[in-house]
Enzyme design. Structure first.
Site, PDB file in Angstrom:
ATOM      1  N   ASN A 116      36.359 -15.177  56.262  1.00  0.00           N
ATOM      2  CA  ASN A 116      35.932 -14.347  55.134  1.00  0.00           C
ATOM      3  C   ASN A 116      34.470 -13.984  55.395  1.00  0.00           C
ATOM      4  O   ASN A 116      33.589 -14.823  55.222  1.00  0.00           O
ATOM      5  CB  ASN A 116      36.075 -15.132  53.817  1.00  0.00           C
ATOM      6  CG  ASN A 116      35.490 -14.378  52.638  1.00  0.00           C
ATOM      7  OD1 ASN A 116      35.135 -13.208  52.747  1.00  0.00           O
ATOM      8  ND2 ASN A 116      35.396 -15.062  51.496  1.00  0.00           N
ATOM      9  N   TRP A 117      34.278 -12.760  55.838  1.00  0.00           N
ATOM     10  CA  TRP A 117      32.913 -12.351  56.204  1.00  0.00           C
ATOM     11  C   TRP A 117      32.007 -12.208  54.990  1.00  0.00           C
ATOM     12  O   TRP A 117      30.788 -12.074  55.134  1.00  0.00           O
ATOM     13  CB  TRP A 117      32.943 -11.010  56.950  1.00  0.00           C
ATOM     14  CG  TRP A 117      33.510 -11.057  58.335  1.00  0.00           C
ATOM     15  CD1 TRP A 117      34.082 -12.134  58.972  1.00  0.00           C
ATOM     16  CD2 TRP A 117      33.566  -9.976  59.266  1.00  0.00           C
ATOM     17  NE1 TRP A 117      34.487 -11.776  60.233  1.00  0.00           N
ATOM     18  CE2 TRP A 117      34.179 -10.451  60.436  1.00  0.00           C
ATOM     19  CE3 TRP A 117      33.161  -8.637  59.230  1.00  0.00           C
ATOM     20  CZ2 TRP A 117      34.402  -9.649  61.561  1.00  0.00           C
ATOM     21  CZ3 TRP A 117      33.377  -7.835  60.342  1.00  0.00           C
ATOM     22  CH2 TRP A 117      33.989  -8.345  61.500  1.00  0.00           C
ATOM     23  N   LYS A 118      32.613 -12.155  53.793  1.00  0.00           N
ATOM     24  CA  LYS A 118      31.841 -11.883  52.568  1.00  0.00           C
ATOM     25  C   LYS A 118      31.044 -10.581  52.778  1.00  0.00           C
ATOM     26  O   LYS A 118      31.528  -9.686  53.488  1.00  0.00           O
ATOM     27  CB  LYS A 118      30.966 -13.077  52.194  1.00  0.00           C
ATOM     28  CG  LYS A 118      31.813 -14.349  52.095  1.00  0.00           C
ATOM     29  CD  LYS A 118      31.149 -15.490  51.398  1.00  0.00           C
ATOM     30  CE  LYS A 118      32.093 -16.678  51.368  1.00  0.00           C
ATOM     31  NZ  LYS A 118      31.544 -17.829  50.628  1.00  0.00           N
ATOM     32  N   HIS A 163      38.722 -15.016  44.661  1.00  0.00           N
ATOM     33  CA  HIS A 163      37.671 -15.860  45.230  1.00  0.00           C
ATOM     34  C   HIS A 163      36.725 -16.282  44.104  1.00  0.00           C
ATOM     35  O   HIS A 163      36.451 -15.495  43.187  1.00  0.00           O
ATOM     36  CB  HIS A 163      36.909 -15.094  46.316  1.00  0.00           C
ATOM     37  CG  HIS A 163      36.034 -15.988  47.132  1.00  0.00           C
ATOM     38  ND1 HIS A 163      34.823 -16.443  46.663  1.00  0.00           N
ATOM     39  CD2 HIS A 163      36.216 -16.556  48.349  1.00  0.00           C
ATOM     40  CE1 HIS A 163      34.287 -17.243  47.580  1.00  0.00           C
ATOM     41  NE2 HIS A 163      35.115 -17.332  48.611  1.00  0.00           N
ATOM     42  N   GLU A 170      33.667 -16.442  43.946  1.00  0.00           N
ATOM     43  CA  GLU A 170      32.510 -15.560  43.765  1.00  0.00           C
ATOM     44  C   GLU A 170      32.880 -14.350  42.909  1.00  0.00           C
ATOM     45  O   GLU A 170      32.056 -13.848  42.143  1.00  0.00           O
ATOM     46  CB  GLU A 170      31.960 -15.140  45.147  1.00  0.00           C
ATOM     47  CG  GLU A 170      31.264 -16.316  45.826  1.00  0.00           C
ATOM     48  CD  GLU A 170      31.292 -16.306  47.343  1.00  0.00           C
ATOM     49  OE1 GLU A 170      31.613 -15.261  47.951  1.00  0.00           O
ATOM     50  OE2 GLU A 170      30.996 -17.362  47.939  1.00  0.00           O
ATOM     51  N   GLU A 201      39.635 -23.821  47.307  1.00  0.00           N
ATOM     52  CA  GLU A 201      38.212 -23.767  47.646  1.00  0.00           C
ATOM     53  C   GLU A 201      37.409 -24.385  46.511  1.00  0.00           C
ATOM     54  O   GLU A 201      37.100 -23.698  45.520  1.00  0.00           O
ATOM     55  CB  GLU A 201      37.761 -22.307  47.836  1.00  0.00           C
ATOM     56  CG  GLU A 201      38.434 -21.608  48.995  1.00  0.00           C
ATOM     57  CD  GLU A 201      37.541 -20.499  49.567  1.00  0.00           C
ATOM     58  OE1 GLU A 201      37.404 -20.479  50.791  1.00  0.00           O
ATOM     59  OE2 GLU A 201      36.975 -19.706  48.803  1.00  0.00           O
ATOM     60  N   GLY A 259      29.545 -22.778  50.837  1.00  0.00           N
ATOM     61  CA  GLY A 259      28.202 -22.394  51.265  1.00  0.00           C
ATOM     62  C   GLY A 259      27.151 -23.465  51.050  1.00  0.00           C
ATOM     63  O   GLY A 259      25.957 -23.216  51.176  1.00  0.00           O
ATOM     64  N   SER A 261      32.724 -24.883  53.403  1.00  0.00           N
ATOM     65  CA  SER A 261      31.922 -25.536  54.440  1.00  0.00           C
ATOM     66  C   SER A 261      32.768 -26.117  55.580  1.00  0.00           C
ATOM     67  O   SER A 261      32.463 -27.188  56.099  1.00  0.00           O
ATOM     68  CB  SER A 261      31.017 -26.615  53.833  1.00  0.00           C
ATOM     69  OG  SER A 261      30.095 -26.032  52.925  1.00  0.00           O
ATOM     70  N   GLY A 283      34.020 -19.228  55.641  1.00  0.00           N
ATOM     71  CA  GLY A 283      32.940 -18.303  55.278  1.00  0.00           C
ATOM     72  C   GLY A 283      31.899 -18.226  56.375  1.00  0.00           C
ATOM     73  O   GLY A 283      32.084 -17.579  57.407  1.00  0.00           O
ATOM     74  N   GLY A 284      30.780 -18.926  56.191  1.00  0.00           N
ATOM     75  CA  GLY A 284      29.642 -18.839  57.103  1.00  0.00           C
ATOM     76  C   GLY A 284      29.997 -18.996  58.571  1.00  0.00           C
ATOM     77  O   GLY A 284      29.500 -18.239  59.421  1.00  0.00           O
TER      78      GLY A 284
END
Ligand code: 13P
Length: 246
Positions: free
Chosen positions: A9-11, A93, A95, A164, A170, A208, A229-230
């Site tokens: 997930n590049w966000k 998600h 977010e 999640e 993150g 994470s 994610g990251g």
């Protein structure tokens, strides 16, 4: 036996140059023994589709409208995503639930709209730190999944679920494999009560996930891969996580 699935997930990250470098790094490391997909910002769908066509890597979006078409400025429908060859769309998600006030029902409606055009929704559920500390984890994730089960009815077996925990996203603070497995087992049980296909459904863990913790998470009996994610923005890390899912 469920085949593992690892989704990046590049966000809201990327640029033409950064995407090209990242995709080249991920493509150079194939073949993968797990299914691998990247969910990218809408403007990059076409370049990612071009780069990944013929490669066995799949691509998707990070959201989808609950509507077919019409006066919904800024929204993107699943019909449009399907035209780009999108295989997946992340919905719900945390977010988006937090920043865009997405309700459980809206998330369920988005999942239904995605499925209607052959785009597999990756439905995210997860509790906040306050909810976990108040002992509400089970209630929260079951409530979130329940809306989707009731809206999709007999199609529920066709979705992917991602657990999640919000406190692990993150933050570098990942759930332990046991903590994650405990929630995955609850979700699988809830799905078993709703569909005969629950045993074949893929439940991803996100929060994470890194090269050094991925294998232990993916070794849990009800964890069928990850939503990353990251670490999905660094080719070396993402490739290592995909390898851990073999
Ligand atoms: P991180 O892997 O950066 O914690 O993000 C997880 C996530 O939100 C994936 O959807």
């Amino acid at each position: 036996m469920r085949r593992k699935l690892v989704v990046g997930n590049w966000k809201m990250h990327g640029s033409h140059a950064a995407n090209a470098e990242l995709l080249a790094g991920v493509l150079a490391a194939k073949p993968y023994l797990a299914d691998v997909a990247m969910c990218v910002p809408f403007p990059y769908l076409s370049e990612v589709a071009v780069a990944l066509t013929g490669s066995h890597l799949l691509w998707g979006a990070q959201d989808v409208s609950a509507h077919e078409q019409g006066a919904y400025t800024g929204e993107v429908s699943s019909t449009m995503l399907a035209e780009f060859g999108c295989r997946y769309a992340i919905v719900g998600h945390s977010e988006r639930r937090a920043c865009h006030n997405e309700t459980d029902q809206l998330v369920a409606d988005k999942a239904k709209a995605a499925l209607a055009h052959g785009v597999t929704p990756i439905v995210c559920v997860g509790e906040t730190l306050a909810q976990r500390e108040a002992g509400e984890t089970e209630m929260v994730v079951k409530r979130q999944l329940s809306a989707v089960i009731h809206t999709l009815t007999h199609c529920i077996g066709e979705i992917v679920v991602a657990y999640e925990p919000v406190w692990a996203i993150g933050t570098g603070r990942t759930a332990t494999p046991e903590q994650a497995q405990e929630v995955h087992a609850l979700l699988r049980k809830q799905l078993h009560a709703a569909t005969p296909h629950a045993g074949g459904m893929r439940l991803l863990y996100g929060g994470s996930v890194k090269p050094d913790n991925a294998a232990a998470l993916f070794a849990q009996p009800d964890i069928d891969g990850g939503l990353i994610g990251g670490a999905s923005l660094k080719a070396g890390d993402f490739v290592a996580i995909c390898r851990a899912a073999a």
